[in-house]
Design a protein around this motif. Structure first.
Motif, PDB file in Angstrom:
ATOM      1  N   ARG A 199       0.835  -1.210   0.000  1.00 42.73           N
ATOM      2  CA  ARG A 199       0.000   0.000   0.000  1.00 42.73           C
ATOM      3  C   ARG A 199       0.868   1.259   0.000  1.00 42.73           C
ATOM      4  NH1 ARG A 199      -4.131   1.095  -2.087  1.00 42.73           N
ATOM      5  NH2 ARG A 199      -2.399   2.088  -3.145  1.00 42.73           N
ATOM      6  N   SER A 200       1.988   1.227   0.712  1.00 39.93           N
ATOM      7  CA  SER A 200       2.846   2.401   0.813  1.00 39.93           C
ATOM      8  C   SER A 200       3.662   2.654  -0.451  1.00 39.93           C
ATOM      9  CB  SER A 200       3.798   2.264   2.004  1.00 39.93           C
ATOM     10  OG  SER A 200       4.778   1.258   1.763  1.00 39.93           O
ATOM     11  N   ARG A 201       3.814   1.619  -1.305  1.00 40.08           N
ATOM     12  CA  ARG A 201       4.704   1.728  -2.456  1.00 40.08           C
ATOM     13  C   ARG A 201       3.974   1.746  -3.803  1.00 40.08           C
ATOM     14  NH1 ARG A 201       9.539  -0.925  -1.410  1.00 40.08           N
ATOM     15  NH2 ARG A 201      10.122  -0.434  -3.560  1.00 40.08           N
ATOM     16  N   ILE A 202       2.680   1.488  -3.795  1.00 41.00           N
ATOM     17  CA  ILE A 202       1.931   1.393  -5.048  1.00 41.00           C
ATOM     18  C   ILE A 202       0.848   2.455  -5.074  1.00 41.00           C
ATOM     19  CG2 ILE A 202       0.442  -0.078  -6.464  1.00 41.00           C
ATOM     20  CD1 ILE A 202       1.815  -2.500  -5.116  1.00 41.00           C
ATOM     21  N   GLU A 203       0.807   3.223  -6.143  1.00 42.39           N
ATOM     22  CA  GLU A 203      -0.229   4.246  -6.282  1.00 42.39           C
ATOM     23  C   GLU A 203      -1.525   3.621  -6.765  1.00 42.39           C
ATOM     24  OE1 GLU A 203       0.850   7.541  -8.689  1.00 42.39           O
ATOM     25  OE2 GLU A 203       2.774   7.862  -7.707  1.00 42.39           O
ATOM     26  N   GLY A 204      -2.624   4.215  -6.330  1.00 40.78           N
ATOM     27  CA  GLY A 204      -3.924   3.802  -6.840  1.00 40.78           C
ATOM     28  C   GLY A 204      -4.526   2.629  -6.089  1.00 40.78           C
ATOM     29  N   PRO A 205      -5.702   2.205  -6.512  1.00 41.42           N
ATOM     30  CA  PRO A 205      -6.428   1.129  -5.837  1.00 41.42           C
ATOM     31  C   PRO A 205      -5.682  -0.204  -5.850  1.00 41.42           C
ATOM     32  CG  PRO A 205      -7.911   2.393  -7.235  1.00 41.42           C
ATOM     33  CD  PRO A 205      -6.523   2.853  -7.563  1.00 41.42           C
ATOM     34  N   LEU A 206      -5.892  -0.968  -4.781  1.00 41.33           N
ATOM     35  CA  LEU A 206      -5.242  -2.258  -4.594  1.00 41.33           C
ATOM     36  C   LEU A 206      -6.315  -3.314  -4.348  1.00 41.33           C
ATOM     37  CD1 LEU A 206      -2.281  -3.325  -4.307  1.00 41.33           C
ATOM     38  CD2 LEU A 206      -2.540  -3.009  -1.842  1.00 41.33           C
TER      39      LEU A 206
END
Length: 253
Positions: A199-206
């Motif tokens: 979550r801290s390293r990826i932009e946008g929805p997960l």
């Protein structure tokens, strides 16, 4: 075929696509978007009647409903099954079309739109082997260009599923796919303890799928999931109930 930029059916209108996209943003951490996975029209109606705002078909669940092993459904049958689902409900539907069935991006987009779906799930492995991430990102960029804003693109990241336990591999792939235009990334099989890092390293929805016996939906949201899907899990639960009913009928006959 429908032009990739045109509106199609109830599920494929521009308003439905934007409404579906909006469901992924501005959510509280404890309130991830929950998208149950219908495998046919009847299950889709049941999920809509339960109040879910959108649905996401699982390719494995649809395959089982059609009598195929996971990954063995012919493209024509998969698109026909998705079309039956989308026309049976009034809520937006995203379609899992595996790796795209070898279709060129423009044809793939046209066929998804023809099915009435507003979103598409695309995986980055083939025959159990991870694809080259940069080549896959370039292909996703072509899909994004062909679709414009007409489809919500969920890019599945298969590294955990294929036995790569280092979260950096999933993060690297996800970042490439987001840069290529993916609206959401789906690190299938991610251990819950890695979710805060992703979550801290990826932009946008997960997108995250629950593990049996793992954290519940709200906890997955607190750990970093934007949306939660179930793969064929709901079909498996339904079939367990069917087998139980079948056993009861058999014993009473």
């Amino acid at each position: 075929m429908t032009d990739a930029g045109a509106t199609v059916g109830t599920g494929g209108t521009a308003g439905a696509v934007e409404g579906f996209r909006a469901l992924h943003h501005g959510r509280a951490p404890e309130d991830p978007l929950v998208l149950p996975g219908p495998w046919d029209a009847a299950s889709a109606r049941a999920f809509e009647e339960a109040g879910f705002p959108a649905l996401a078909t699982p390719s494995a669940g649809v395959a089982a409903s059609l009598g195929y092993a996971d990954g063995a459904t012919p493209a024509d049958e998969m698109f026909a099954a998705v079309a039956r689902i989308t026309r049976s409900v009034s809520v937006p539907v995203s379609a899992d079309v595996e790796g795209g069935y070898g279709l060129a991006p423009k044809e793939l987009v046209a066929r998804v739109l023809d099915s009435g779906a507003v979103g598409v799930n695309l995986e980055d492995s083939r025959d159990g082997t991870l694809k080259d991430p940069r080549a896959h990102a370039a292909w996703l960029a072509e899909v994004r260009a062909a679709a414009g804003g007409a489809l919500f693109v969920n890019a599945r990241v298969d590294s955990f599923l294929r036995g790569v336990t280092d979260p950096e591999e999933a993060i690297g792939r996800a970042r490439l796919y987001v840069a290529a235009g993916a609206d959401c990334v789906y690190p299938i099989g991610v251990p819950p303890e890695h979710l805060p890092l992703l979550r801290s390293r990826i932009e946008g929805p997960l997108n995250v799928a629950p593990f049996p016996g793992g954290p519940p939906v709200r906890e997955l949201g607190r750990l970093g999931a934007t949306r939660v899907t179930f793969g064929p899990g709901l079909l498996h639960r339904a079939m367990a109930a069917v087998r139980d009913i079948a056993g009861q009928v058999r014993r009473s006959s």
